[in-house]
Design an enzyme around this catalytic site. Structure first.
Site, PDB file in Angstrom:
ATOM      1  N   SER A 222       0.852  -1.175   0.000  1.00  0.00           N
ATOM      2  CA  SER A 222       0.000   0.000   0.000  1.00  0.00           C
ATOM      3  C   SER A 222       0.890   1.228   0.000  1.00  0.00           C
ATOM      4  CB  SER A 222      -0.914   0.006   1.230  1.00  0.00           C
ATOM      5  OG  SER A 222      -1.697   1.192   1.278  1.00  0.00           O
ATOM      6  N   ARG A 223       0.293   2.390  -0.176  1.00  0.00           N
ATOM      7  CA  ARG A 223       1.067   3.629  -0.097  1.00  0.00           C
ATOM      8  C   ARG A 223       1.233   4.096   1.347  1.00  0.00           C
ATOM      9  NH1 ARG A 223      -2.323   7.152  -4.238  1.00  0.00           N
ATOM     10  NH2 ARG A 223      -3.944   6.014  -3.119  1.00  0.00           N
TER      11      ARG A 223
ATOM     12  N   HIS B 191      -2.709   1.449 -13.686  1.00  0.00           N
ATOM     13  CA  HIS B 191      -2.496   0.042 -14.032  1.00  0.00           C
ATOM     14  C   HIS B 191      -1.180  -0.178 -14.766  1.00  0.00           C
ATOM     15  CE1 HIS B 191      -7.021  -1.255 -13.788  1.00  0.00           C
ATOM     16  NE2 HIS B 191      -6.499  -0.941 -12.619  1.00  0.00           N
TER      17      HIS B 191
ATOM     18  N   LYS C 176      -9.336  -4.994 -14.721  1.00  0.00           N
ATOM     19  CA  LYS C 176      -9.813  -4.378 -15.960  1.00  0.00           C
ATOM     20  C   LYS C 176     -10.128  -2.894 -15.697  1.00  0.00           C
ATOM     21  CE  LYS C 176     -14.132  -3.924 -14.519  1.00  0.00           C
ATOM     22  NZ  LYS C 176     -14.749  -2.583 -14.391  1.00  0.00           N
TER      23      LYS C 176
ATOM     24  N   ASP D 283     -15.614   1.724 -16.627  1.00  0.00           N
ATOM     25  CA  ASP D 283     -15.995   1.036 -15.398  1.00  0.00           C
ATOM     26  C   ASP D 283     -16.956  -0.110 -15.668  1.00  0.00           C
ATOM     27  OD1 ASP D 283     -15.619   1.205 -12.437  1.00  0.00           O
ATOM     28  OD2 ASP D 283     -17.802   1.303 -12.478  1.00  0.00           O
TER      29      ASP D 283
END
Length: 325
Positions: A34-35, A77, A95, A175
């Protein structure tokens, strides 16, 4: 042979995928990145993940994993999957594979240069009921002439929400629309002609679209995607032998009802435990065990072609994202 997974990101999709990976006895969630360390630790505590990292770079370079699931928002991505591929990790990327076709082409080139596995997470294609759909299409419907599909929900407007925010690749097309596009590609391939209508929102993204794919052989795929309303979320695949109707939320593994030309009917239902992401993960693991660098079910060239079609639609609508030309 147990396959060790790393999860890149700790958002909603990452949670769903991690939950489903626990259903596979030959999968181990070995690491999460994670950040922020606190988010990695919280995610690690929830899913009993031993290795937790406060950066994506650390995840792909320090973790002991075989494959990384990239669960970050659309615009990231390519960058995040590239990190993993160049670190020697296989990648299952949510996706759409990239924000646009150029990004997909760069990512695919990296995977092939690195000789590493890469697949877009078009999870619908791997759901159990889709085996029935393919069999019925091949054996009973004859040459399919029509696909009709809708997908949508009402999302209250918030300019910072991911579906409305251009900086996050917002819009109904990327989306939601990728699902009917992918189904049309599986049935017919890329369209020969496309017509469409769009409703743009205050942030400039597509909030609703209606699209017709036309094929030179006479087939049509007619679909709609919306974040303004729920039009039923059903689909129909029809040929001279009958009609296969996908019930509400067809892209999530809902039952399909077959009505044959002679009036007889049959229902295909494949209920499953979990959220449904375990089936694409199991497919990825089979590919890795066979030494494959690409999925035969969701090939990379198809993921690229899908985004070429999406790019053409966005160009027609005048929808661009930050950083695009």
């Amino acid at each position: 042979m147990t396959i060790r997974w790393g999860i890149l990101g700790t958002g909603n999709i990452a949670n769903l995928v991690a939950s489903d990976l626990q259903l596979l006895p030959d999968a181990e969630i070995a690491a999460v990145g994670s950040r922020a360390q606190e988010r990695a630790d919280a995610f690690g505590d929830e899913f009993a993940i031993p290795q937790r990292f406060d950066s994506y770079e650390a995840l792909v370079t320090k973790a002991d994993v075989d494959v990384v699931h990239v669960a970050s928002p659309h615009p990231y991505h390519v960058g995040h999957a590239t990190l993993a591929l160049e670190a020697g990790c296989a990648v299952l990327c949510e996706k759409p594979l990239a924000l646009n076709a150029d990004g997909a082409a760069r990512l695919i080139a990296t995977a092939r240069e690195q000789d590493e596995f890469l697949m877009e997470g078009m999870w619908t294609r791997f759901l159990p009921v889709m085996d029935d759909v393919r069999r019925v299409v091949a054996d009973e419907l004859g040459t399919v002439q029509v696909l009709r599909a809708d997908i949508g929900f009402h999302q209250p407007f918030d300019p910072e929400h991911r579906v409305f925010n251009p900086a996050l690749g917002g819009g109904a097309l990327l989306d939601l629309g990728v699902y009917p596009i992918a189904l049309a590609f599986e049935l017919f391939g890329p369209p020969d002609d496309v017509t469409s209508s769009v409703v743009l929102g205050d942030t400039g993204v597509d909030e609703q679209c209606a699209v017709v794919f036309q094929y030179d052989d006479g087939m049509q795929a007619v679909w709609q995607a919306s974040v303004r309303a729920d039009a039923g979320r059903t689909c129909a695949i029809a040929g001279p032998g009958g009609r296969l109707q996908g019930r509400r939320a067809w892209w999530k593994g809902a039952p399909f009802d077959l009505t044959r030309a002679d009036g007889s009917t049959e229902t295909f239902a494949r209920p499953f435990e979990g959220n449904g992401y375990q089936f694409e993960a199991a497919h990825v693991m089979r590919c890795l065990r066979k030494g494959k660098t690409e999925s035969p079910v969701m090939p990379l060239d198809e993921s690229h072609a899908l985004l070429q079609t999406a790019d053409a639609l966005r160009q027609e609508w005048g929808v661009t994202y930050p950083g695009e030309g």
